[in-house]
Motif scaffolding. Structure first.
Motif, mmCIF file in Angstrom:
data_model
loop_
_atom_site.group_PDB
_atom_site.id
_atom_site.type_symbol
_atom_site.label_atom_id
_atom_site.label_comp_id
_atom_site.label_asym_id
_atom_site.label_seq_id
_atom_site.Cartn_x
_atom_site.Cartn_y
_atom_site.Cartn_z
ATOM 1 N N VAL A 94 30.955 35.455 41.074
ATOM 2 C CA VAL A 94 32.432 35.214 41.153
ATOM 3 C C VAL A 94 33.347 35.698 39.826
ATOM 4 N N ILE A 95 33.990 36.505 40.090
ATOM 5 C CA ILE A 95 35.072 36.997 38.988
ATOM 6 C C ILE A 95 36.705 36.365 39.356
ATOM 7 N N GLN A 96 36.899 35.660 38.124
ATOM 8 C CA GLN A 96 38.101 34.994 38.371
ATOM 9 C C GLN A 96 39.251 35.758 37.152
ATOM 10 N N THR A 97 40.327 35.898 37.813
ATOM 11 C CA THR A 97 41.243 36.480 36.738
ATOM 12 C C THR A 97 42.415 35.371 36.183
ATOM 13 N N VAL A 138 40.092 39.145 32.726
ATOM 14 C CA VAL A 138 39.303 38.015 33.642
ATOM 15 C C VAL A 138 39.114 36.857 32.707
ATOM 16 N N SER A 139 39.140 35.888 33.279
ATOM 17 C CA SER A 139 39.259 34.429 32.640
ATOM 18 C C SER A 139 37.648 33.788 32.487
ATOM 19 N N LYS A 140 37.240 34.097 33.582
ATOM 20 C CA LYS A 140 35.595 33.437 33.724
ATOM 21 C C LYS A 140 35.063 34.409 34.740
ATOM 22 N N LEU A 188 37.047 41.036 29.339
ATOM 23 C CA LEU A 188 37.168 41.844 30.309
ATOM 24 C C LEU A 188 38.376 41.826 30.988
ATOM 25 N N TRP A 189 38.652 43.052 31.653
ATOM 26 C CA TRP A 189 39.678 43.479 32.452
ATOM 27 C C TRP A 189 39.311 43.949 33.745
ATOM 28 N N VAL A 190 39.936 43.946 34.770
ATOM 29 C CA VAL A 190 40.072 44.571 36.092
ATOM 30 C C VAL A 190 41.199 45.218 36.419
ATOM 31 N N THR A 247 45.698 32.287 39.090
ATOM 32 C CA THR A 247 44.773 32.930 39.036
ATOM 33 C C THR A 247 43.975 33.278 40.397
ATOM 34 N N GLN A 248 43.137 34.138 40.357
ATOM 35 C CA GLN A 248 42.418 34.541 41.791
ATOM 36 C C GLN A 248 41.067 34.767 41.350
ATOM 37 N N ARG A 249 40.369 34.439 42.489
ATOM 38 C CA ARG A 249 38.857 34.483 42.524
ATOM 39 C C ARG A 249 38.154 35.494 43.683
#
Length: 255
Positions: free
Chosen positions: A208-211, A201-203, A184-186, A165-167
Protein backbone atom coordinates in the motif's frame (compact mmCIF):
# COMPACT_ATOMS: atom_id res chain seq x y z
CA UNK A 1 21.70 56.35 -20.64
CA UNK A 2 23.48 53.10 -21.49
CA UNK A 3 25.20 50.68 -19.14
CA UNK A 4 27.15 47.59 -20.19
CA UNK A 5 27.51 44.31 -18.30
CA UNK A 6 29.99 41.55 -19.17
CA UNK A 7 31.17 38.30 -17.52
CA UNK A 8 34.68 39.76 -17.16
CA UNK A 9 33.38 43.10 -15.90
CA UNK A 10 33.92 44.67 -12.47
CA UNK A 11 31.12 46.28 -10.48
CA UNK A 12 33.33 49.22 -9.55
CA UNK A 13 33.75 50.10 -13.23
CA UNK A 14 31.97 52.99 -14.93
CA UNK A 15 29.67 50.69 -16.90
CA UNK A 16 30.90 51.84 -20.31
CA UNK A 17 31.43 49.39 -23.15
CA UNK A 18 35.18 49.55 -22.48
CA UNK A 19 34.76 49.17 -18.68
CA UNK A 20 31.61 47.07 -18.14
CA UNK A 21 30.00 46.10 -14.89
CA UNK A 22 29.84 42.47 -13.82
CA UNK A 23 26.30 42.09 -12.44
CA UNK A 24 22.80 43.03 -13.53
CA UNK A 25 22.04 44.16 -10.00
CA UNK A 26 24.79 46.79 -10.10
CA UNK A 27 23.51 47.98 -13.47
CA UNK A 28 20.03 48.29 -11.99
CA UNK A 29 21.37 50.35 -9.11
CA UNK A 30 23.19 52.66 -11.51
CA UNK A 31 20.04 53.32 -13.57
CA UNK A 32 17.44 53.26 -10.80
CA UNK A 33 15.22 56.32 -10.94
CA UNK A 34 16.88 57.50 -14.15
CA UNK A 35 16.01 54.88 -16.73
CA UNK A 36 18.09 53.62 -19.61
CA UNK A 37 19.28 50.44 -21.27
CA UNK A 38 21.42 47.68 -19.82
CA UNK A 39 23.33 46.00 -22.63
CA UNK A 40 24.39 42.47 -21.67
CA UNK A 41 27.48 41.17 -23.45
CA UNK A 42 27.85 37.57 -24.60
CA UNK A 43 28.51 34.92 -21.97
CA UNK A 44 27.09 32.95 -19.06
CA UNK A 45 25.94 34.78 -15.94
CA UNK A 46 25.52 32.78 -12.75
CA UNK A 47 22.71 34.35 -10.73
CA UNK A 48 22.87 33.61 -7.00
CA UNK A 49 19.93 35.78 -5.90
CA UNK A 50 16.81 37.21 -7.60
CA UNK A 51 17.03 40.48 -9.53
CA UNK A 52 14.45 42.57 -7.67
CA UNK A 53 12.77 45.27 -9.76
CA UNK A 54 10.40 47.90 -8.35
CA UNK A 55 8.37 50.84 -9.68
CA UNK A 56 11.48 52.99 -9.79
CA UNK A 57 13.01 50.56 -12.28
CA UNK A 58 10.16 50.69 -14.80
CA UNK A 59 12.18 52.67 -17.34
CA UNK A 60 15.13 50.29 -17.33
CA UNK A 61 15.44 47.95 -20.31
CA UNK A 62 17.61 44.83 -20.22
CA UNK A 63 18.74 43.42 -23.58
CA UNK A 64 21.62 41.53 -25.16
CA UNK A 65 24.11 43.66 -27.05
CA UNK A 66 23.68 43.34 -30.83
CA UNK A 67 21.96 39.94 -30.45
CA UNK A 68 24.94 38.36 -28.73
CA UNK A 69 24.17 35.03 -27.04
CA UNK A 70 23.50 35.52 -23.34
CA UNK A 71 22.62 32.90 -20.73
CA UNK A 72 21.33 33.74 -17.25
CA UNK A 73 21.37 30.72 -14.95
CA UNK A 74 20.93 29.87 -11.30
CA UNK A 75 22.85 26.62 -11.82
CA UNK A 76 26.02 25.48 -10.09
CA UNK A 77 28.68 23.70 -12.15
CA UNK A 78 29.75 20.28 -10.88
CA UNK A 79 33.20 18.97 -11.73
CA UNK A 80 33.06 15.58 -13.42
CA UNK A 81 36.34 14.56 -11.81
CA UNK A 82 34.71 14.70 -8.37
CA UNK A 83 32.19 11.94 -9.09
CA UNK A 84 33.22 8.63 -7.55
CA UNK A 85 31.86 5.06 -7.18
CA UNK A 86 29.19 4.35 -4.57
CA UNK A 87 30.26 2.22 -1.62
CA UNK A 88 29.06 1.01 1.77
CA UNK A 89 25.48 0.31 2.80
CA UNK A 90 24.12 2.87 0.37
CA UNK A 91 25.40 0.83 -2.56
CA UNK A 92 23.20 -2.07 -1.45
CA UNK A 93 20.10 0.03 -2.16
CA UNK A 94 21.08 0.20 -5.84
CA UNK A 95 20.01 -2.68 -8.06
CA UNK A 96 22.90 -5.20 -8.39
CA UNK A 97 23.12 -5.16 -12.20
CA UNK A 98 23.82 -1.40 -12.31
CA UNK A 99 25.53 -0.89 -8.95
CA UNK A 100 29.01 -0.44 -10.41
CA UNK A 101 27.75 2.03 -13.02
CA UNK A 102 26.29 4.56 -10.58
CA UNK A 103 28.50 7.41 -9.34
CA UNK A 104 28.09 9.82 -6.44
CA UNK A 105 29.05 13.44 -5.78
CA UNK A 106 29.30 15.04 -2.32
CA UNK A 107 27.69 18.46 -2.77
CA UNK A 108 28.48 19.58 0.78
CA UNK A 109 32.17 18.82 0.28
CA UNK A 110 32.04 21.21 -2.68
CA UNK A 111 30.46 23.93 -0.55
CA UNK A 112 26.95 23.46 -1.99
CA UNK A 113 24.28 23.46 0.70
CA UNK A 114 21.20 24.75 -1.10
CA UNK A 115 19.50 22.08 -3.18
CA UNK A 116 16.07 23.54 -3.76
CA UNK A 117 13.00 21.92 -2.26
CA UNK A 118 10.65 19.28 -3.57
CA UNK A 119 7.04 20.26 -2.91
CA UNK A 120 3.56 19.11 -3.94
CA UNK A 121 2.45 20.87 -7.09
CA UNK A 122 -0.08 20.72 -9.89
CA UNK A 123 -3.84 21.14 -10.07
CA UNK A 124 -5.15 22.18 -6.66
CA UNK A 125 -1.80 23.34 -5.27
CA UNK A 126 -0.39 26.89 -5.19
CA UNK A 127 2.53 27.76 -7.45
CA UNK A 128 5.83 26.67 -5.92
CA UNK A 129 9.50 27.21 -6.67
CA UNK A 130 10.98 24.68 -9.07
CA UNK A 131 12.41 21.44 -7.73
CA UNK A 132 16.15 20.84 -8.24
CA UNK A 133 17.21 19.70 -11.71
CA UNK A 134 20.37 18.19 -13.16
CA UNK A 135 21.67 19.09 -16.62
CA UNK A 136 24.50 17.46 -18.54
CA UNK A 137 25.63 19.16 -21.74
CA UNK A 138 22.50 21.35 -21.56
CA UNK A 139 20.23 18.29 -21.50
CA UNK A 140 17.89 17.75 -18.52
CA UNK A 141 18.42 14.38 -16.83
CA UNK A 142 15.65 12.26 -15.30
CA UNK A 143 15.02 11.81 -11.58
CA UNK A 144 15.14 8.07 -10.88
CA UNK A 145 11.62 6.69 -11.33
CA UNK A 146 9.42 3.63 -11.66
CA UNK A 147 8.39 2.67 -14.21
CA UNK A 148 11.17 3.99 -16.42
CA UNK A 149 8.80 4.79 -19.28
CA UNK A 150 5.17 5.81 -19.47
CA UNK A 151 2.94 5.11 -16.45
CA UNK A 152 1.73 2.38 -14.12
CA UNK A 153 -1.95 2.27 -13.15
CA UNK A 154 -3.73 2.24 -9.79
CA UNK A 155 -5.07 -1.24 -9.00
CA UNK A 156 -7.17 -0.31 -5.99
CA UNK A 157 -8.03 2.85 -4.06
CA UNK A 158 -8.39 2.24 -0.32
CA UNK A 159 -9.48 5.72 0.77
CA UNK A 160 -12.40 7.33 -1.03
CA UNK A 161 -12.94 10.07 1.57
CA UNK A 162 -11.69 13.64 1.22
CA UNK A 163 -8.97 13.01 3.77
CA UNK A 164 -5.64 14.81 3.78
CA UNK A 165 -3.93 11.57 2.77
CA UNK A 166 -4.86 8.85 0.33
CA UNK A 167 -3.93 5.18 0.06
CA UNK A 168 -3.80 3.00 -3.02
CA UNK A 169 -2.32 -0.17 -4.45
CA UNK A 170 -0.56 -0.99 -7.69
CA UNK A 171 -0.20 -4.73 -8.20
CA UNK A 172 2.88 -4.45 -10.40
CA UNK A 173 4.79 -1.95 -8.22
CA UNK A 174 7.92 -3.39 -6.51
CA UNK A 175 7.01 -1.73 -3.22
CA UNK A 176 9.10 -4.17 -1.17
CA UNK A 177 12.22 -2.89 -2.96
CA UNK A 178 11.46 0.61 -1.66
CA UNK A 179 11.33 -0.27 2.05
CA UNK A 180 14.48 1.77 2.82
CA UNK A 181 13.63 4.63 0.47
CA UNK A 182 13.00 8.11 1.83
CA UNK A 183 11.44 11.18 0.31
CA UNK A 184 9.46 9.32 -2.34
CA UNK A 185 7.01 11.13 -4.63
CA UNK A 186 4.22 10.14 -6.97
CA UNK A 187 3.15 11.98 -10.11
CA UNK A 188 -0.05 11.16 -11.90
CA UNK A 189 -3.48 11.89 -13.28
CA UNK A 190 -5.24 10.45 -10.27
CA UNK A 191 -8.84 11.28 -11.21
CA UNK A 192 -9.09 13.13 -14.52
CA UNK A 193 -6.53 12.85 -17.28
CA UNK A 194 -6.27 16.61 -17.65
CA UNK A 195 -5.55 17.20 -13.95
CA UNK A 196 -2.03 16.17 -12.99
CA UNK A 197 -0.31 16.66 -9.66
CA UNK A 198 2.67 15.52 -7.60
CA UNK A 199 2.23 14.18 -4.06
CA UNK A 200 4.79 13.10 -1.48
CA UNK A 201 4.65 9.56 -0.09
CA UNK A 202 4.32 9.43 3.68
CA UNK A 203 4.20 5.67 4.21
CA UNK A 204 4.64 2.29 2.55
CA UNK A 205 2.62 -0.42 4.26
CA UNK A 206 3.13 -3.75 2.57
CA UNK A 207 1.95 -3.13 -0.98
CA UNK A 208 0.00 0.00 0.00
CA UNK A 209 1.26 3.47 -0.96
CA UNK A 210 0.05 6.30 1.27
CA UNK A 211 0.43 9.93 0.21
CA UNK A 212 0.99 12.86 2.55
CA UNK A 213 -1.49 15.01 0.61
CA UNK A 214 -4.61 14.24 -1.38
CA UNK A 215 -5.34 14.91 -5.02
CA UNK A 216 -7.96 17.66 -5.20
CA UNK A 217 -10.34 15.41 -7.14
CA UNK A 218 -9.54 12.16 -5.32
CA UNK A 219 -8.31 8.94 -6.93
CA UNK A 220 -9.77 6.28 -9.17
CA UNK A 221 -8.79 2.73 -10.05
CA UNK A 222 -7.03 2.47 -13.40
CA UNK A 223 -5.58 5.97 -13.40
CA UNK A 224 -1.95 6.55 -14.50
CA UNK A 225 0.92 7.46 -12.19
CA UNK A 226 4.60 6.88 -11.58
CA UNK A 227 6.82 6.93 -8.49
CA UNK A 228 10.01 9.00 -8.53
CA UNK A 229 12.99 10.14 -6.48
CA UNK A 230 14.13 6.67 -5.41
CA UNK A 231 17.73 5.53 -5.26
CA UNK A 232 16.36 1.99 -5.61
CA UNK A 233 15.10 2.80 -9.12
CA UNK A 234 18.26 4.49 -10.39
CA UNK A 235 18.72 1.93 -13.15
CA UNK A 236 18.84 3.82 -16.48
CA UNK A 237 21.53 6.01 -18.07
CA UNK A 238 20.75 9.65 -17.38
CA UNK A 239 18.83 9.01 -14.17
CA UNK A 240 19.81 10.68 -10.90
CA UNK A 241 18.81 10.93 -7.24
CA UNK A 242 19.65 13.50 -4.57
CA UNK A 243 19.69 12.72 -0.85
CA UNK A 244 18.64 16.07 0.60
CA UNK A 245 19.78 15.10 4.11
CA UNK A 246 23.35 14.14 3.28
CA UNK A 247 23.83 16.32 0.20
CA UNK A 248 24.94 13.28 -1.82
CA UNK A 249 24.05 13.25 -5.51
CA UNK A 250 23.83 9.89 -7.31
CA UNK A 251 24.04 9.61 -11.10
CA UNK A 252 23.95 6.88 -13.71
CA UNK A 253 25.98 8.73 -16.38
CA UNK A 254 24.18 9.07 -19.73
CA UNK A 255 27.29 7.97 -21.62
Amino acid sequence: MEVFVAPEGVDSNSGSIEKPLRTLDQARKMLRGKGGTVFIREGVYFITSPLMLGPEDQNIRFTSYQNEKVMLTGAVILQGSQFCPVSGQTALRIQPDVRTKVLCYDLKESGIYEYGKMQPYGIGFPTKTAAPQLFIDNQAQTIARWPNEEFAVISEVLDQSEADTQRFRCQEAPVERWKDAKDLWVYGYFKWEWADCTLSVSKLDGDVIQTAQSSIFGMDKGKPFYVFHLLEELDQPGEWYLDHETGMLYLYPPY
